[in-house]
Write a protein that holds these residues in place. Structure first.
Motif, PDB file in Angstrom:
ATOM      1  N   VAL A 155       9.329   5.852   5.694  1.00  0.00           N
ATOM      2  CA  VAL A 155       9.629   4.773   6.636  1.00  0.00           C
ATOM      3  C   VAL A 155       8.899   3.499   6.238  1.00  0.00           C
ATOM      4  O   VAL A 155       9.482   2.422   6.188  1.00  0.00           O
ATOM      5  N   SER A 156       7.607   3.631   5.940  1.00  0.00           N
ATOM      6  CA  SER A 156       6.832   2.452   5.558  1.00  0.00           C
ATOM      7  C   SER A 156       5.627   2.877   4.744  1.00  0.00           C
ATOM      8  O   SER A 156       4.995   3.898   5.037  1.00  0.00           O
ATOM      9  N   ASP A 157       5.310   2.076   3.724  1.00  0.00           N
ATOM     10  CA  ASP A 157       4.150   2.348   2.879  1.00  0.00           C
ATOM     11  C   ASP A 157       3.165   1.193   2.990  1.00  0.00           C
ATOM     12  O   ASP A 157       3.555   0.031   3.046  1.00  0.00           O
ATOM     13  N   ASP A 158       1.912   1.497   3.077  1.00  0.00           N
ATOM     14  CA  ASP A 158       0.796   0.554   3.111  1.00  0.00           C
ATOM     15  C   ASP A 158       0.545  -0.025   4.507  1.00  0.00           C
ATOM     16  O   ASP A 158      -0.513   0.139   5.089  1.00  0.00           O
ATOM     17  N   VAL A 159       1.540  -0.742   5.065  1.00  0.00           N
ATOM     18  CA  VAL A 159       1.398  -1.326   6.399  1.00  0.00           C
ATOM     19  C   VAL A 159       2.485  -0.758   7.309  1.00  0.00           C
ATOM     20  O   VAL A 159       3.665  -0.770   6.957  1.00  0.00           O
ATOM     21  N   VAL A 160       2.078  -0.278   8.483  1.00  0.00           N
ATOM     22  CA  VAL A 160       3.014   0.307   9.455  1.00  0.00           C
ATOM     23  C   VAL A 160       2.888  -0.468  10.766  1.00  0.00           C
ATOM     24  O   VAL A 160       1.780  -0.671  11.273  1.00  0.00           O
ATOM     25  N   GLU A 161       4.011  -0.905  11.278  1.00  0.00           N
ATOM     26  CA  GLU A 161       4.031  -1.576  12.583  1.00  0.00           C
ATOM     27  C   GLU A 161       4.353  -0.538  13.654  1.00  0.00           C
ATOM     28  O   GLU A 161       5.376   0.141  13.566  1.00  0.00           O
ATOM     29  N   PRO A 205       4.663  -3.975  23.234  1.00  0.00           N
ATOM     30  CA  PRO A 205       3.391  -4.306  22.574  1.00  0.00           C
ATOM     31  C   PRO A 205       3.273  -3.541  21.266  1.00  0.00           C
ATOM     32  O   PRO A 205       3.748  -2.411  21.153  1.00  0.00           O
ATOM     33  N   ARG A 206       2.632  -4.166  20.284  1.00  0.00           N
ATOM     34  CA  ARG A 206       2.619  -3.560  18.951  1.00  0.00           C
ATOM     35  C   ARG A 206       1.329  -3.881  18.209  1.00  0.00           C
ATOM     36  O   ARG A 206       0.581  -4.798  18.583  1.00  0.00           O
ATOM     37  N   CYS A 207       1.102  -3.149  17.157  1.00  0.00           N
ATOM     38  CA  CYS A 207      -0.033  -3.420  16.278  1.00  0.00           C
ATOM     39  C   CYS A 207       0.338  -2.948  14.879  1.00  0.00           C
ATOM     40  O   CYS A 207       1.283  -2.173  14.693  1.00  0.00           O
ATOM     41  N   SER A 208      -0.383  -3.428  13.900  1.00  0.00           N
ATOM     42  CA  SER A 208      -0.175  -3.019  12.511  1.00  0.00           C
ATOM     43  C   SER A 208      -1.370  -2.204  12.045  1.00  0.00           C
ATOM     44  O   SER A 208      -2.519  -2.565  12.319  1.00  0.00           O
ATOM     45  N   VAL A 209      -1.107  -1.097  11.369  1.00  0.00           N
ATOM     46  CA  VAL A 209      -2.177  -0.246  10.861  1.00  0.00           C
ATOM     47  C   VAL A 209      -1.950   0.018   9.375  1.00  0.00           C
ATOM     48  O   VAL A 209      -0.824  -0.075   8.873  1.00  0.00           O
ATOM     49  N   HIS A 210      -3.031   0.360   8.676  1.00  0.00           N
ATOM     50  CA  HIS A 210      -2.943   0.687   7.257  1.00  0.00           C
ATOM     51  C   HIS A 210      -2.673   2.182   7.120  1.00  0.00           C
ATOM     52  O   HIS A 210      -3.423   3.012   7.635  1.00  0.00           O
ATOM     53  N   GLY A 211      -1.563   2.498   6.455  1.00  0.00           N
ATOM     54  CA  GLY A 211      -1.210   3.903   6.275  1.00  0.00           C
ATOM     55  C   GLY A 211       0.192   4.043   5.735  1.00  0.00           C
ATOM     56  O   GLY A 211       0.836   3.061   5.329  1.00  0.00           O
ATOM     57  N   VAL A 212       0.678   5.267   5.725  1.00  0.00           N
ATOM     58  CA  VAL A 212       2.031   5.582   5.255  1.00  0.00           C
ATOM     59  C   VAL A 212       2.738   6.362   6.357  1.00  0.00           C
ATOM     60  O   VAL A 212       2.188   7.349   6.872  1.00  0.00           O
ATOM     61  N   LEU A 213       3.928   5.912   6.713  1.00  0.00           N
ATOM     62  CA  LEU A 213       4.706   6.577   7.762  1.00  0.00           C
ATOM     63  C   LEU A 213       5.888   7.293   7.135  1.00  0.00           C
ATOM     64  O   LEU A 213       6.671   6.695   6.393  1.00  0.00           O
ATOM     65  N   ILE A 224      -7.230   7.288  -1.502  1.00  0.00           N
ATOM     66  CA  ILE A 224      -7.462   8.706  -1.215  1.00  0.00           C
ATOM     67  C   ILE A 224      -6.244   9.569  -1.544  1.00  0.00           C
ATOM     68  O   ILE A 224      -6.350  10.801  -1.657  1.00  0.00           O
ATOM     69  N   GLY A 225      -5.062   8.924  -1.697  1.00  0.00           N
ATOM     70  CA  GLY A 225      -3.876   9.690  -2.084  1.00  0.00           C
ATOM     71  C   GLY A 225      -2.786   9.724  -1.027  1.00  0.00           C
ATOM     72  O   GLY A 225      -1.945  10.635  -1.035  1.00  0.00           O
ATOM     73  N   LYS A 226      -2.764   8.758  -0.149  1.00  0.00           N
ATOM     74  CA  LYS A 226      -1.731   8.749   0.916  1.00  0.00           C
ATOM     75  C   LYS A 226      -0.326   8.634   0.330  1.00  0.00           C
ATOM     76  O   LYS A 226       0.590   9.354   0.735  1.00  0.00           O
ATOM     77  N   SER A 227      -0.172   7.717  -0.625  1.00  0.00           N
ATOM     78  CA  SER A 227       1.152   7.508  -1.217  1.00  0.00           C
ATOM     79  C   SER A 227       1.612   8.727  -2.001  1.00  0.00           C
ATOM     80  O   SER A 227       2.806   9.054  -2.020  1.00  0.00           O
ATOM     81  N   GLU A 228       0.669   9.410  -2.647  1.00  0.00           N
ATOM     82  CA  GLU A 228       1.029  10.609  -3.405  1.00  0.00           C
ATOM     83  C   GLU A 228       1.510  11.719  -2.474  1.00  0.00           C
ATOM     84  O   GLU A 228       2.462  12.453  -2.782  1.00  0.00           O
ATOM     85  N   VAL A 229       0.848  11.855  -1.321  1.00  0.00           N
ATOM     86  CA  VAL A 229       1.296  12.840  -0.328  1.00  0.00           C
ATOM     87  C   VAL A 229       2.697  12.497   0.163  1.00  0.00           C
ATOM     88  O   VAL A 229       3.568  13.366   0.278  1.00  0.00           O
ATOM     89  N   ALA A 230       2.928  11.193   0.449  1.00  0.00           N
ATOM     90  CA  ALA A 230       4.239  10.762   0.918  1.00  0.00           C
ATOM     91  C   ALA A 230       5.303  11.025  -0.136  1.00  0.00           C
ATOM     92  O   ALA A 230       6.421  11.469   0.185  1.00  0.00           O
ATOM     93  N   LEU A 231       4.969  10.778  -1.409  1.00  0.00           N
ATOM     94  CA  LEU A 231       5.927  11.005  -2.496  1.00  0.00           C
ATOM     95  C   LEU A 231       6.311  12.472  -2.598  1.00  0.00           C
ATOM     96  O   LEU A 231       7.490  12.816  -2.793  1.00  0.00           O
ATOM     97  N   THR A 254       8.128  -6.569   4.425  1.00  0.00           N
ATOM     98  CA  THR A 254       8.135  -5.565   3.362  1.00  0.00           C
ATOM     99  C   THR A 254       9.366  -4.658   3.416  1.00  0.00           C
ATOM    100  O   THR A 254       9.536  -3.807   2.550  1.00  0.00           O
ATOM    101  N   ARG A 255      10.213  -4.843   4.435  1.00  0.00           N
ATOM    102  CA  ARG A 255      11.315  -3.896   4.641  1.00  0.00           C
ATOM    103  C   ARG A 255      12.296  -3.896   3.476  1.00  0.00           C
ATOM    104  O   ARG A 255      12.796  -2.856   3.064  1.00  0.00           O
TER     105      ARG A 255
END
Length: 207
Positions: free
Chosen positions: A183-189, A142-150, A166-173, A206-207
Motif C-alpha cells: 500500500v505504501s512504503d516509507d511514509v504512511v498516511e 483526522p490524520r497523521c503520517s508515520v514512518h513505516g511500510v503498509l 532494520i529491513g522493513k522493505s525487505e519484509v514487505a517485498l 508518493t502515490r
C-alpha cells in the motif's frame, strides 16, 4: 487546536455523480470542511435558531413537497435566508436535491445571485445522505503520517515499523512475493475514520 481538513466540491460532484443545475456558479474553489449535513425542514418553516449554514443542505421529497404547498413566495424567502448564510458559519457549500427533483427557475435564480451551487442526485434521500456522510467522514478524517511500510494482507492493513535500515522493505517485498499487496512504503498516511477504524494509504506525493 486540532487541524481541520477540506475537500473540494468538484471532487464530491464527481464521486457522487451529481448534476450541477447552476452552471454559471464556479465550483472549482469551493471547499467542504464539515462532515455533518443538514435537511433544512425546520428552516423552511421559518425556524433558524441553531441553524448551521456551513453544512451541505439536502432537499428531499418531504422538503420539496412542503415548499410546493407553501407556495413560491414563501419558498423563495426561506431559501434566500438559507443561501445567505451567517457571519459566523458562512454560506452553504452547496444544496443538493435528491430523487432528481425539478428545481424551479426562481430558486435557480436565487442560487445564482448568492453563488451557491444547486446540485441534483438520482438517489433517494436517505441512501444518498448515508453515502455522503460516510464519504465525507473518510475525506475529512483526522490524520497523521508515520514512518513505516503498509501492506494489505488478506484485506487487513498491516503496518511494519522499526528503525531505519532494520529491513522493513525487505519484509514487505517477501510478503508481496507471497501474493500480498503493497500500500505504501516509507511514509504512511493514517486516517481515523471512526473510533474503531483506521485507514492507511500512500501520501499523494508518493502515490
Amino acid at each position: 487546536m486540532a487541524e481541520t481538513y477540506s475537500v473540494l466540491l468538484e471532487k464530491l460532484i464527481e464521486q457522487m455523480e451529481l448534476e450541477n443545475v447552476t452552471k454559471d456558479v464556479d465550483v472549482s474553489r469551493i471547499e467542504i470542511v464539515q462532515t455533518d449535513v443538514n435537511r433544512p425542514a425546520l428552516q423552511l418553516a421559518g425556524f433558524f435558531d441553531y441553524f448551521d449554514s456551513g453544512r451541505i443542505q439536502i432537499i428531499g421529497h418531504v422538503e420539496h413537497t412542503y415548499m410546493q404547498q407553501k407556495g413560491m413566495e414563501h419558498s423563495v424567502a426561506m431559501m434566500e435566508r438559507i443561501m445567505a448564510g451567517s457571519e459566523d458559519k458562512g454560506q452553504p457549500p452547496c444544496i443538493v436535491y435528491c430523487r432528481e427533483i425539478w428545481v424551479e427557475d426562481e430558486i435557480v435564480a436565487l442560487a445564482n445571485k448568492y453563488r451557491v451551487p444547486l446540485l441534483r442526485s438520482r438517489k433517494a434521500t436517505s441512501p444518498f445522505m448515508a453515502e455522503l456522510i460516510r464519504w465525507l467522514g473518510a475525506e475529512l478524517a483526522p490524520r497523521c503520517s508515520v514512518h513505516g511500510v503498509l501492506v494489505d494482507i488478506y484485506g487487513e492493513g498491516v503496518l511494519i515499523m522499526g528503525e531505519s535500515g532494520i529491513g522493513k522493505s525487505e519484509v514487505a517485498l517477501e510478503l508481496i512475493h507471497r501474493g500480498h499487496r503493497l500500500v505504501s512504503d516509507d511514509v504512511v498516511e493514517i486516517k481515523r475514520v471512526s473510533d474503531n477504524s483506521l485507514i492507511g494509504s500512500s501520501p499523494d506525493i508518493t502515490r
